[in-house]
Write a protein that holds these residues in place. Structure first.
Motif, PDB file in Angstrom:
ATOM      1  N   MET A  34      21.977  -1.017  -4.806  1.00 45.70           N
ATOM      2  CA  MET A  34      22.864  -2.020  -5.149  1.00 45.70           C
ATOM      3  C   MET A  34      23.189  -3.145  -4.360  1.00 45.70           C
ATOM      4  SD  MET A  34      24.280  -0.168  -7.370  1.00 45.70           S
ATOM      5  CE  MET A  34      25.827  -1.031  -7.786  1.00 45.70           C
ATOM      6  N   VAL A  35      22.307  -3.195  -3.173  1.00 44.93           N
ATOM      7  CA  VAL A  35      22.273  -4.620  -2.476  1.00 44.93           C
ATOM      8  C   VAL A  35      21.473  -5.433  -3.307  1.00 44.93           C
ATOM      9  CG1 VAL A  35      21.510  -5.734  -0.387  1.00 44.93           C
ATOM     10  CG2 VAL A  35      22.146  -3.334  -0.376  1.00 44.93           C
ATOM     11  N   LYS A  36      21.833  -6.724  -3.596  1.00 43.45           N
ATOM     12  CA  LYS A  36      21.329  -7.974  -4.256  1.00 43.45           C
ATOM     13  C   LYS A  36      20.201  -8.543  -3.343  1.00 43.45           C
ATOM     14  CE  LYS A  36      21.606 -11.807  -6.980  1.00 43.45           C
ATOM     15  NZ  LYS A  36      22.354 -13.022  -7.534  1.00 43.45           N
ATOM     16  N   VAL A  37      18.936  -8.235  -3.574  1.00 40.48           N
ATOM     17  CA  VAL A  37      17.765  -8.880  -2.754  1.00 40.48           C
ATOM     18  C   VAL A  37      17.510  -9.975  -3.659  1.00 40.48           C
ATOM     19  CG1 VAL A  37      15.544  -8.395  -1.662  1.00 40.48           C
ATOM     20  CG2 VAL A  37      17.180  -6.632  -1.832  1.00 40.48           C
ATOM     21  N   VAL A  38      17.572 -11.143  -3.308  1.00 43.53           N
ATOM     22  CA  VAL A  38      17.507 -12.495  -3.714  1.00 43.53           C
ATOM     23  C   VAL A  38      16.102 -12.475  -4.642  1.00 43.53           C
ATOM     24  CG1 VAL A  38      18.021 -14.926  -3.890  1.00 43.53           C
ATOM     25  CG2 VAL A  38      19.593 -13.348  -2.730  1.00 43.53           C
ATOM     26  N   ASP A  39      15.992 -12.521  -5.754  1.00 37.49           N
ATOM     27  CA  ASP A  39      14.646 -12.886  -6.405  1.00 37.49           C
ATOM     28  C   ASP A  39      13.513 -12.195  -5.959  1.00 37.49           C
ATOM     29  OD1 ASP A  39      15.971 -14.837  -7.811  1.00 37.49           O
ATOM     30  OD2 ASP A  39      15.734 -16.468  -6.379  1.00 37.49           O
ATOM     31  N   TRP A  40      13.711 -10.743  -5.666  1.00 37.97           N
ATOM     32  CA  TRP A  40      12.757  -9.952  -5.043  1.00 37.97           C
ATOM     33  C   TRP A  40      11.517  -9.792  -6.168  1.00 37.97           C
ATOM     34  CZ3 TRP A  40      10.723  -5.416  -6.787  1.00 37.97           C
ATOM     35  CH2 TRP A  40      11.610  -4.905  -7.952  1.00 37.97           C
ATOM     36  N   GLN A  41      11.974  -9.870  -7.421  1.00 42.52           N
ATOM     37  CA  GLN A  41      10.526  -9.811  -8.196  1.00 42.52           C
ATOM     38  C   GLN A  41       9.402 -10.649  -7.972  1.00 42.52           C
ATOM     39  OE1 GLN A  41      13.656  -9.801  -9.120  1.00 42.52           O
ATOM     40  NE2 GLN A  41      14.573  -7.913 -10.316  1.00 42.52           N
ATOM     41  N   THR A  42       9.920 -11.788  -7.488  1.00 43.06           N
ATOM     42  CA  THR A  42       8.938 -12.989  -7.205  1.00 43.06           C
ATOM     43  C   THR A  42       8.371 -12.888  -5.880  1.00 43.06           C
ATOM     44  OG1 THR A  42      10.745 -14.446  -6.274  1.00 43.06           O
ATOM     45  CG2 THR A  42      10.438 -14.398  -8.628  1.00 43.06           C
ATOM     46  N   ASP A 102       0.788  -1.267  -0.119  1.00 42.88           N
ATOM     47  CA  ASP A 102       0.075  -0.117  -0.037  1.00 42.88           C
ATOM     48  C   ASP A 102       0.848   1.330  -0.201  1.00 42.88           C
ATOM     49  OD1 ASP A 102       0.835   0.439   2.723  1.00 42.88           O
ATOM     50  OD2 ASP A 102      -1.014  -0.970   3.668  1.00 42.88           O
ATOM     51  N   CYS A 103       0.451   2.298   0.328  1.00 41.50           N
ATOM     52  CA  CYS A 103       1.045   3.621   0.325  1.00 41.50           C
ATOM     53  C   CYS A 103       2.289   3.606   0.943  1.00 41.50           C
ATOM     54  CB  CYS A 103       0.257   4.917   0.665  1.00 41.50           C
ATOM     55  SG  CYS A 103      -0.367   4.787   2.154  1.00 41.50           S
ATOM     56  N   ARG A 104       2.343   2.741   2.253  1.00 39.43           N
ATOM     57  CA  ARG A 104       3.570   2.800   3.004  1.00 39.43           C
ATOM     58  C   ARG A 104       4.768   2.034   2.256  1.00 39.43           C
ATOM     59  NH1 ARG A 104       0.441  -0.090   7.558  1.00 39.43           N
ATOM     60  NH2 ARG A 104      -0.695  -0.988   5.717  1.00 39.43           N
ATOM     61  N   SER A 105       4.470   1.425   1.591  1.00 42.93           N
ATOM     62  CA  SER A 105       5.545   0.592   0.711  1.00 42.93           C
ATOM     63  C   SER A 105       6.112   1.197  -0.460  1.00 42.93           C
ATOM     64  CB  SER A 105       4.897  -0.771   0.369  1.00 42.93           C
ATOM     65  OG  SER A 105       4.439  -1.360   1.656  1.00 42.93           O
ATOM     66  N   LYS A 106       5.780   2.427  -0.746  1.00 44.71           N
ATOM     67  CA  LYS A 106       6.403   3.331  -1.756  1.00 44.71           C
ATOM     68  C   LYS A 106       7.682   3.207  -1.847  1.00 44.71           C
ATOM     69  CE  LYS A 106       2.408   6.125  -2.897  1.00 44.71           C
ATOM     70  NZ  LYS A 106       2.027   7.442  -3.158  1.00 44.71           N
ATOM     71  N   ASP A 161      -0.750  -8.480   1.588  1.00 41.61           N
ATOM     72  CA  ASP A 161      -1.824  -7.311   1.905  1.00 41.61           C
ATOM     73  C   ASP A 161      -1.413  -6.311   0.932  1.00 41.61           C
ATOM     74  OD1 ASP A 161      -4.013  -6.310   3.212  1.00 41.61           O
ATOM     75  OD2 ASP A 161      -2.929  -5.906   5.061  1.00 41.61           O
ATOM     76  N   GLY A 162      -2.530  -5.378   1.142  1.00 42.68           N
ATOM     77  CA  GLY A 162      -2.380  -4.196   0.143  1.00 42.68           C
ATOM     78  C   GLY A 162      -3.557  -3.469  -0.137  1.00 42.68           C
ATOM     79  N   TYR A 163      -3.482  -2.215  -0.513  1.00 43.39           N
ATOM     80  CA  TYR A 163      -4.564  -1.077  -1.220  1.00 43.39           C
ATOM     81  C   TYR A 163      -4.106  -0.723  -2.287  1.00 43.39           C
ATOM     82  CZ  TYR A 163      -8.637   1.561  -0.714  1.00 43.39           C
ATOM     83  OH  TYR A 163      -9.993   2.072  -1.089  1.00 43.39           O
ATOM     84  N   PRO A 164      -4.865  -0.698  -3.387  1.00 40.63           N
ATOM     85  CA  PRO A 164      -6.239  -1.545  -3.157  1.00 40.63           C
ATOM     86  C   PRO A 164      -6.017  -2.910  -3.209  1.00 40.63           C
ATOM     87  CG  PRO A 164      -5.322  -0.632  -5.781  1.00 40.63           C
ATOM     88  CD  PRO A 164      -4.500  -0.208  -4.524  1.00 40.63           C
ATOM     89  N   GLU A 165      -7.235  -3.711  -2.891  1.00 42.91           N
ATOM     90  CA  GLU A 165      -7.089  -5.053  -2.687  1.00 42.91           C
ATOM     91  C   GLU A 165      -6.563  -5.907  -3.946  1.00 42.91           C
ATOM     92  OE1 GLU A 165     -10.678  -6.249  -1.332  1.00 42.91           O
ATOM     93  OE2 GLU A 165     -10.528  -5.161   0.602  1.00 42.91           O
ATOM     94  N   SER A 166      -6.616  -5.244  -4.851  1.00 44.70           N
ATOM     95  CA  SER A 166      -6.204  -6.130  -6.187  1.00 44.70           C
ATOM     96  C   SER A 166      -4.545  -6.166  -6.247  1.00 44.70           C
ATOM     97  CB  SER A 166      -6.545  -5.058  -7.491  1.00 44.70           C
ATOM     98  OG  SER A 166      -6.146  -3.717  -7.524  1.00 44.70           O
ATOM     99  N   ASN A 167      -4.071  -5.498  -5.360  1.00 44.51           N
ATOM    100  CA  ASN A 167      -2.338  -5.744  -5.185  1.00 44.51           C
ATOM    101  C   ASN A 167      -2.046  -7.056  -4.416  1.00 44.51           C
ATOM    102  OD1 ASN A 167      -1.659  -3.293  -6.130  1.00 44.51           O
ATOM    103  ND2 ASN A 167      -1.526  -2.193  -4.215  1.00 44.51           N
ATOM    104  N   ILE A 168      -3.224  -7.436  -3.678  1.00 46.41           N
ATOM    105  CA  ILE A 168      -2.876  -8.902  -2.879  1.00 46.41           C
ATOM    106  C   ILE A 168      -2.687  -9.837  -3.787  1.00 46.41           C
ATOM    107  CG2 ILE A 168      -3.894 -10.524  -1.347  1.00 46.41           C
ATOM    108  CD1 ILE A 168      -5.496  -8.056   0.003  1.00 46.41           C
ATOM    109  N   GLY A 169      -1.740 -10.437  -3.734  1.00 47.01           N
ATOM    110  CA  GLY A 169      -1.247 -11.692  -4.254  1.00 47.01           C
ATOM    111  C   GLY A 169      -0.121 -11.291  -5.741  1.00 47.01           C
ATOM    112  N   LYS A 170      -0.072 -10.210  -5.967  1.00 40.88           N
ATOM    113  CA  LYS A 170       0.631  -9.470  -6.890  1.00 40.88           C
ATOM    114  C   LYS A 170       2.048  -9.614  -6.607  1.00 40.88           C
ATOM    115  CE  LYS A 170      -2.044  -6.330  -9.696  1.00 40.88           C
ATOM    116  NZ  LYS A 170      -2.134  -4.838 -10.076  1.00 40.88           N
ATOM    117  N   GLN A 171       3.029  -9.907  -7.443  1.00 40.77           N
ATOM    118  CA  GLN A 171       4.561  -9.833  -7.399  1.00 40.77           C
ATOM    119  C   GLN A 171       4.481  -8.377  -7.053  1.00 40.77           C
ATOM    120  OE1 GLN A 171       6.059 -11.917 -10.611  1.00 40.77           O
ATOM    121  NE2 GLN A 171       5.783 -13.753  -9.776  1.00 40.77           N
ATOM    122  N   LEU A 172       5.781  -8.127  -6.283  1.00 43.42           N
ATOM    123  CA  LEU A 172       6.255  -6.861  -5.990  1.00 43.42           C
ATOM    124  C   LEU A 172       6.777  -6.096  -7.057  1.00 43.42           C
ATOM    125  CD1 LEU A 172       6.026  -7.868  -2.885  1.00 43.42           C
ATOM    126  CD2 LEU A 172       8.132  -6.598  -2.444  1.00 43.42           C
TER     127      LEU A 172
END
Length: 409
Positions: free
Chosen positions: A281-289, A267-271, A294-305
């Motif tokens: 530059m830190v490698k966050v392993v496979d973060w795209q997956t 949601d807005c807190r995660s921008k 949780d989230g808002y709008p609710e359509s975000n729930i289940g989406k990949q970051l």
């Protein structure tokens, strides 16, 4: 006492008689070095021992000791003979032994050991008498496994403070890999320098705990390459955590952090957090997956970051929830601005007030009904006390000059 010399003194499994044919002793491939080479291994797995006395007869040439699945609440002083050298001993696995106490003088002649495994025990290390120099004789220790190692009856914040003292006293200057998974750790922030006592640390495993953020120092760990935070309860990294991680990248060539299977909130807190994932530059392993739990709008729930575009939060306004760049909790009536982590309370919702009012009226009615049906009993019980109290009040309320005079008969 047998020193592992004469074959005639060994049992049918190749071990000294004190091992009671429960263990195996001999050359074999070791899983601790990925089965690359054969090692002289003493294997006492699920052997049902309730004492570690037989380890006094451990063969001198032992390279790998596997002593697991037994019931040994307390390891004695000098668990291995203090009169012999174990110059080939590389690995000690004492996991799953119901261990509670390891005394400061338990291990001697273990300076060549590089791997110590104490997983799945019930260690209590908050007692001053038990903890100061537990690992002090492991002078060349490189890998320490403490997965699910500590008693759940002690708060993790308490034993982490003790663990910091142990690290300090033991001088584990060659330790490269530390496992602390599954220890119900909620925060390390009470002693953020805990790992600074391990200057050679390369890998830090904190998976399957209860951490909500990355809240400890790593600027003091110049060799650190990998941090495992998977399967915690991190909704997003705080601004301080992201700043701390970025800062260390100025002094080293690479750092990886793994945070899969955390309940990320989109949601807005995660921008700021999602922007950081795209730019750091830190490698966050496979973060795209990683997916939004949780989230808002609710359509975000289940989406990949990596695919989230719309980040909003609702706001309660004019009797309804509307989309806004602020943040709110629909259930508690707590509203927060996007960049403010402090809660701002706007009172209870009308539904909550209605429920509380109903229970108040219901309880009052019930008490009145009970009083009515038992009025005679209440009257006979209360009236004498009432008369006594009113008489008492009458007398104590008099001034000195109004005190009744003594009547002469």
């Amino acid at each position: 006492m047998v020193f592992g010399g004469s074959l005639s003194l060994l049992d049918k499994e190749g071990c000294p008689p004190s091992f009671e044919n429960r263990c195996s002793c001999g050359m074999g491939f070791s899983r601790y070095d990925l089965f690359r080479t054969k090692k002289y291994t003493v294997n006492c797995t699920n052997t049902g021992f309730t004492s570690a006395a037989m380890l006094q007869d451990l063969p001198n040439k032992t390279e790998v000791l596997i002593f697991t699945g037994n019931t040994i609440p307390i390891l004695p002083f000098n668990v291995f003979s203090n009169f012999r050298l174990f110059s080939d001993l590389e690995t000690i696995d004492m996991s799953n032994n119901h261990l509670r106490f390891i005394q400061g003088r338990t291990f001697h002649k273990v300076s060549t050991v590089k791997t110590l495994i104490l997983d799945h025990n019930y260690l209590e290390i908050t007692d001053e008498r038990e903890r100061p120099r537990v690992f002090s004789n492991f002078e060349n220790l490189e890998r320490l496994h403490l997965t699910n190692a500590f008693s759940e009856s002690i708060n993790s914040s308490d034993y982490l403070l003790s663990l910091e003292d142990i690290f300090y006293e033991s001088e584990l200057i060659y330790l490269k890999i530390l496992h602390l998974e599954q220890n119900e750790i909620w925060t390390i922030g009470d002693n953020p320098k805990i790992f600074c006592q391990l200057p050679a640390l390369e890998q830090l495993h904190l998976g399957q705990n209860r951490l909500i953020d990355f809240d400890f120092r790593i600027d003091c760990l110049p060799s650190l390459q990998y941090i495992d935070l998977e399967m915690n309860i991190v909704p997003r990294l705080s601004g301080d955590a992201m700043t701390r991680l970025d800062a260390v990248m100025n002094d080293r060539t690479g750092l990886q952090i793994k945070m899969s299977e955390n309940p990320f909130s989109c949601d807005c807190r995660s921008k700021e957090f999602i922007h950081w994932l795209n730019t750091t530059m830190v490698k966050v392993v496979d973060w795209q997956t990683y997916t939004c739990a949780d989230g808002y709008p609710e359509s975000n729930i289940g989406k990949q970051l990596g695919k989230v575009q719309d980040l909003q939060c609702p706001q309660y306004h004019n009797g309804k929830w509307t989309k806004n760049n602020g943040r709110s909790d629909l259930d508690s009536g707590v509203y927060q601005d996007e960049h403010d982590d402090r809660p701002h309370y706007h009172g209870y919702s009308s539904g909550t007030i209605g429920i509380l009012s109903f229970f108040l009226v219901f309880t009052s009615s019930l008490l009145l009904a009970v009083a009515y049906f038992h009025r005679q009993v209440i009257k006979s019980t209360v009236l004498p006390y009432w008369n006594f109290l009113t008489r008492k009040i009458g007398y104590t309320g008099l001034s000195n000059d109004e005190t009744p005079q003594e009547v002469n008969v």
